[in-house]
Design a protein around this motif. Structure first.
Motif, PDB file in Angstrom:
ATOM      1  N   CYS A 127       0.856  -1.191   0.000  1.00 44.40           N
ATOM      2  CA  CYS A 127       0.000   0.000   0.000  1.00 44.40           C
ATOM      3  C   CYS A 127       0.891   1.239   0.000  1.00 44.40           C
ATOM      4  O   CYS A 127       2.070   1.164   0.347  1.00 44.40           O
ATOM      5  N   PRO A 128       0.336   2.394  -0.383  1.00 42.52           N
ATOM      6  CA  PRO A 128       1.144   3.621  -0.388  1.00 42.52           C
ATOM      7  C   PRO A 128       1.590   3.998   1.022  1.00 42.52           C
ATOM      8  O   PRO A 128       0.784   4.007   1.957  1.00 42.52           O
ATOM      9  N   VAL A 129       2.871   4.317   1.174  1.00 44.70           N
ATOM     10  CA  VAL A 129       3.438   4.725   2.463  1.00 44.70           C
ATOM     11  C   VAL A 129       4.271   5.980   2.251  1.00 44.70           C
ATOM     12  O   VAL A 129       5.067   6.065   1.306  1.00 44.70           O
ATOM     13  N   ALA A 130       4.092   6.951   3.122  1.00 44.16           N
ATOM     14  CA  ALA A 130       4.896   8.173   3.093  1.00 44.16           C
ATOM     15  C   ALA A 130       5.414   8.456   4.495  1.00 44.16           C
ATOM     16  O   ALA A 130       4.687   8.282   5.478  1.00 44.16           O
ATOM     17  N   ILE A 131       6.663   8.894   4.589  1.00 46.41           N
ATOM     18  CA  ILE A 131       7.257   9.310   5.857  1.00 46.41           C
ATOM     19  C   ILE A 131       7.217  10.831   5.882  1.00 46.41           C
ATOM     20  O   ILE A 131       7.792  11.492   4.996  1.00 46.41           O
ATOM     21  N   VAL A 132       6.520  11.401   6.865  1.00 48.92           N
ATOM     22  CA  VAL A 132       6.308  12.850   6.930  1.00 48.92           C
ATOM     23  C   VAL A 132       6.930  13.355   8.233  1.00 48.92           C
ATOM     24  O   VAL A 132       6.438  13.058   9.324  1.00 48.92           O
ATOM     25  N   SER A 133       7.996  14.117   8.138  1.00 46.39           N
ATOM     26  CA  SER A 133       8.792  14.452   9.314  1.00 46.39           C
ATOM     27  C   SER A 133       9.243  15.906   9.297  1.00 46.39           C
ATOM     28  O   SER A 133       9.293  16.549   8.245  1.00 46.39           O
ATOM     29  N   GLY A 134       9.594  16.400  10.468  1.00 50.02           N
ATOM     30  CA  GLY A 134      10.218  17.712  10.562  1.00 50.02           C
ATOM     31  C   GLY A 134      11.684  17.682  10.181  1.00 50.02           C
ATOM     32  O   GLY A 134      12.305  18.728  10.004  1.00 50.02           O
ATOM     33  N   ARG A 135      12.248  16.506  10.045  1.00 48.19           N
ATOM     34  CA  ARG A 135      13.666  16.403   9.699  1.00 48.19           C
ATOM     35  C   ARG A 135      13.926  16.877   8.272  1.00 48.19           C
ATOM     36  O   ARG A 135      13.050  16.819   7.406  1.00 48.19           O
ATOM     37  N   ASP A 136      15.151  17.299   8.032  1.00 42.76           N
ATOM     38  CA  ASP A 136      15.562  17.674   6.696  1.00 42.76           C
ATOM     39  C   ASP A 136      15.438  16.461   5.782  1.00 42.76           C
ATOM     40  O   ASP A 136      15.714  15.326   6.195  1.00 42.76           O
ATOM     41  N   LEU A 137      15.035  16.672   4.537  1.00 39.12           N
ATOM     42  CA  LEU A 137      14.780  15.555   3.629  1.00 39.12           C
ATOM     43  C   LEU A 137      15.982  14.629   3.446  1.00 39.12           C
ATOM     44  O   LEU A 137      15.837  13.405   3.557  1.00 39.12           O
ATOM     45  N   PRO A 138      17.193  15.138   3.178  1.00 41.95           N
ATOM     46  CA  PRO A 138      18.325  14.216   3.007  1.00 41.95           C
ATOM     47  C   PRO A 138      18.578  13.369   4.251  1.00 41.95           C
ATOM     48  O   PRO A 138      18.875  12.167   4.139  1.00 41.95           O
ATOM     49  N   ALA A 139      18.472  13.971   5.437  1.00 37.45           N
ATOM     50  CA  ALA A 139      18.689  13.207   6.668  1.00 37.45           C
ATOM     51  C   ALA A 139      17.606  12.150   6.841  1.00 37.45           C
ATOM     52  O   ALA A 139      17.885  11.016   7.253  1.00 37.45           O
TER      53      ALA A 139
ATOM     54  N   PHE B 142       7.603  20.767   3.566  1.00 39.93           N
ATOM     55  CA  PHE B 142       8.074  21.793   2.637  1.00 39.93           C
ATOM     56  C   PHE B 142       8.919  21.186   1.521  1.00 39.93           C
ATOM     57  O   PHE B 142       9.083  21.788   0.463  1.00 39.93           O
ATOM     58  N   ASP B 143       9.469  20.005   1.743  1.00 39.48           N
ATOM     59  CA  ASP B 143      10.411  19.381   0.818  1.00 39.48           C
ATOM     60  C   ASP B 143       9.994  17.923   0.623  1.00 39.48           C
ATOM     61  O   ASP B 143      10.160  17.104   1.521  1.00 39.48           O
ATOM     62  N   ILE B 144       9.430  17.601  -0.544  1.00 40.90           N
ATOM     63  CA  ILE B 144       8.823  16.285  -0.773  1.00 40.90           C
ATOM     64  C   ILE B 144       9.502  15.594  -1.949  1.00 40.90           C
ATOM     65  O   ILE B 144       9.802  16.226  -2.962  1.00 40.90           O
ATOM     66  N   GLU B 145       9.721  14.295  -1.801  1.00 38.32           N
ATOM     67  CA  GLU B 145      10.254  13.498  -2.906  1.00 38.32           C
ATOM     68  C   GLU B 145       9.433  12.229  -3.052  1.00 38.32           C
ATOM     69  O   GLU B 145       9.233  11.484  -2.099  1.00 38.32           O
ATOM     70  N   ARG B 146       8.933  12.013  -4.247  1.00 35.05           N
ATOM     71  CA  ARG B 146       8.156  10.818  -4.549  1.00 35.05           C
ATOM     72  C   ARG B 146       9.067   9.731  -5.091  1.00 35.05           C
ATOM     73  O   ARG B 146      10.183  10.003  -5.538  1.00 35.05           O
ATOM     74  N   PRO B 147       8.617   8.465  -5.086  1.00 42.78           N
ATOM     75  CA  PRO B 147       9.428   7.396  -5.685  1.00 42.78           C
ATOM     76  C   PRO B 147       9.791   7.746  -7.130  1.00 42.78           C
ATOM     77  O   PRO B 147       8.976   8.271  -7.883  1.00 42.78           O
ATOM     78  N   GLY B 148      11.032   7.473  -7.492  1.00 43.23           N
ATOM     79  CA  GLY B 148      11.498   7.838  -8.820  1.00 43.23           C
ATOM     80  C   GLY B 148      12.190   9.179  -8.856  1.00 43.23           C
ATOM     81  O   GLY B 148      12.691   9.614  -9.894  1.00 43.23           O
ATOM     82  N   GLY B 149      12.223   9.870  -7.708  1.00 42.98           N
ATOM     83  CA  GLY B 149      12.952  11.121  -7.618  1.00 42.98           C
ATOM     84  C   GLY B 149      12.162  12.368  -7.945  1.00 42.98           C
ATOM     85  O   GLY B 149      12.723  13.469  -7.957  1.00 42.98           O
ATOM     86  N   GLN B 150      10.850  12.246  -8.210  1.00 37.28           N
ATOM     87  CA  GLN B 150      10.037  13.436  -8.479  1.00 37.28           C
ATOM     88  C   GLN B 150       9.966  14.288  -7.214  1.00 37.28           C
ATOM     89  O   GLN B 150       9.567  13.816  -6.154  1.00 37.28           O
ATOM     90  N   ALA B 151      10.337  15.571  -7.358  1.00 36.50           N
ATOM     91  CA  ALA B 151      10.499  16.429  -6.185  1.00 36.50           C
ATOM     92  C   ALA B 151       9.528  17.603  -6.207  1.00 36.50           C
ATOM     93  O   ALA B 151       9.108  18.075  -7.268  1.00 36.50           O
ATOM     94  N   PHE B 152       9.183  18.068  -5.006  1.00 39.36           N
ATOM     95  CA  PHE B 152       8.369  19.265  -4.834  1.00 39.36           C
ATOM     96  C   PHE B 152       8.928  20.044  -3.652  1.00 39.36           C
ATOM     97  O   PHE B 152       9.182  19.468  -2.587  1.00 39.36           O
ATOM     98  N   GLN B 153       9.129  21.343  -3.859  1.00 37.57           N
ATOM     99  CA  GLN B 153       9.543  22.219  -2.771  1.00 37.57           C
ATOM    100  C   GLN B 153       8.565  23.382  -2.717  1.00 37.57           C
ATOM    101  O   GLN B 153       8.302  24.015  -3.744  1.00 37.57           O
TER     102      GLN B 153
END
Length: 279
Positions: free
Chosen positions: A63-75, A93-104
């Motif tokens: 099923c779809p899973v997302a980790i949503v955190s206050g941590r910086d995205l690279p960390a 504020f900084d989101i990355e989907r599978p495959g590397g699609q990014a949104f800031q």
């Protein structure tokens, strides 16, 4: 909102949760610190256990899973290290989907120079406060005061307030022994969850979004899902009011819940029921 102590246990009321999920796919959103891993004195030591990583990986294949955190995205990505999972860092504020699609978040990007200035001023103002720690993330500055002498915590608050007075486009949010300075715009974990549901094609009645988190910042997500999904709060040692629907006691109970969700997604209803009874 209700006090945490009044919330029903998600594990003890698993059958009720199953009824809420009936005929629907679950889209799961998970906080990191205090949810997937215990709160630790040093943030850099909050490593994901092998057992939890394997449990999240097994569920994310079903099923779809997302980790949503206050941590910086690279960390955050470095801590979790799972493919096929969405990551939302810096409170979304900084989101990355599978495959590397990014949104800031565009408004947040525009305020990065202001955050740079606030970081410099916070470092200067807190230099004389023993135990105060500054952690720069791309879209926020975290002021850690877990190791500050209790009598000097008001001094930390004063420094943060003075910096914010000079930067009215920034605001303070709270967490466990931390103040966060971030853009003062209508964007938070709840908005990030809504964005992901839309972008992933999951914003419809056939999907039940579920958010699991422990911190004050997770309340934004609980509130965003009211009437359309479920919020599960990890109680820990807090007793604040919450907009969540159910409670879990600790990180181990989170892992058990993920196992139940995996069994359900695999169609192992009997196994899930037996696990719930055992719990």
């Amino acid at each position: 909102m209700r006090p945490m102590r009044e919330l029903p246990s998600a594990l003890e009321h698993w059958e009720g949760l199953l009824r809420r999920m009936e005929g629907r796919e679950v889209a799961l959103f998970l906080d990191y610190d205090g949810t997937l891993t215990p709160i630790v004195p040093r943030p850099e030591d909050a490593r994901l256990s092998d057992a939890m990583r394997a449990t999240v990986a097994a569920l994310s294949r079903r099923c779809p899973v997302a980790i949503v955190s206050g941590r910086d995205l690279p960390a955050l990505k470095d801590f979790v290290r799972l493919e096929g999972t969405c990551y939302a860092g810096s409170h979304g504020f900084d989101i990355e989907r599978p495959g590397g699609q990014a949104f800031q978040q565009p408004e947040g990007l525009a305020l990065l120079p202001e955050l740079d200035a606030a970081e410099r001023e916070l470092a200067e103002g807190l230099a004389s406060v023993p135990g105060a720690g500054l952690e720069r993330k791309r879209f926020s500055v975290a002021v850690h005061w877990r190791h500050v002498e209790e009598a000097r915590v008001p001094e930390v608050e004063r420094v943060v307030a003075e910096v914010l007075a000079r930067h009215p486009r920034l605001r303070r949010s709270g967490g466990k022994k931390v103040f966060e300075v971030r853009p003062d715009i209508d964007w938070h974990k709840g908005r990030a969850v809504e964005w992901l549901l839309r972008e992933l094609g999951l914003a419809h009645e056939g999907v039940l979004p579920v958010f699991v988190g422990d911190d004050l910042t997770d309340e934004d997500a609980f509130e965003a899902l009211q009437g359309r999904g479920l919020g599960l709060v990890v109680r820990g040692d807090e007793a604040r009011p919450t907009a969540a629907d159910y409670a879990l006691e600790d990180v181990e109970e989170v892992r058990r819940l993920l196992e139940l969700l995996t069994a359900r997604a695999e169609g192992r209803g009997d196994d899930a029921g037996a696990l719930a009874v055992h719990i």
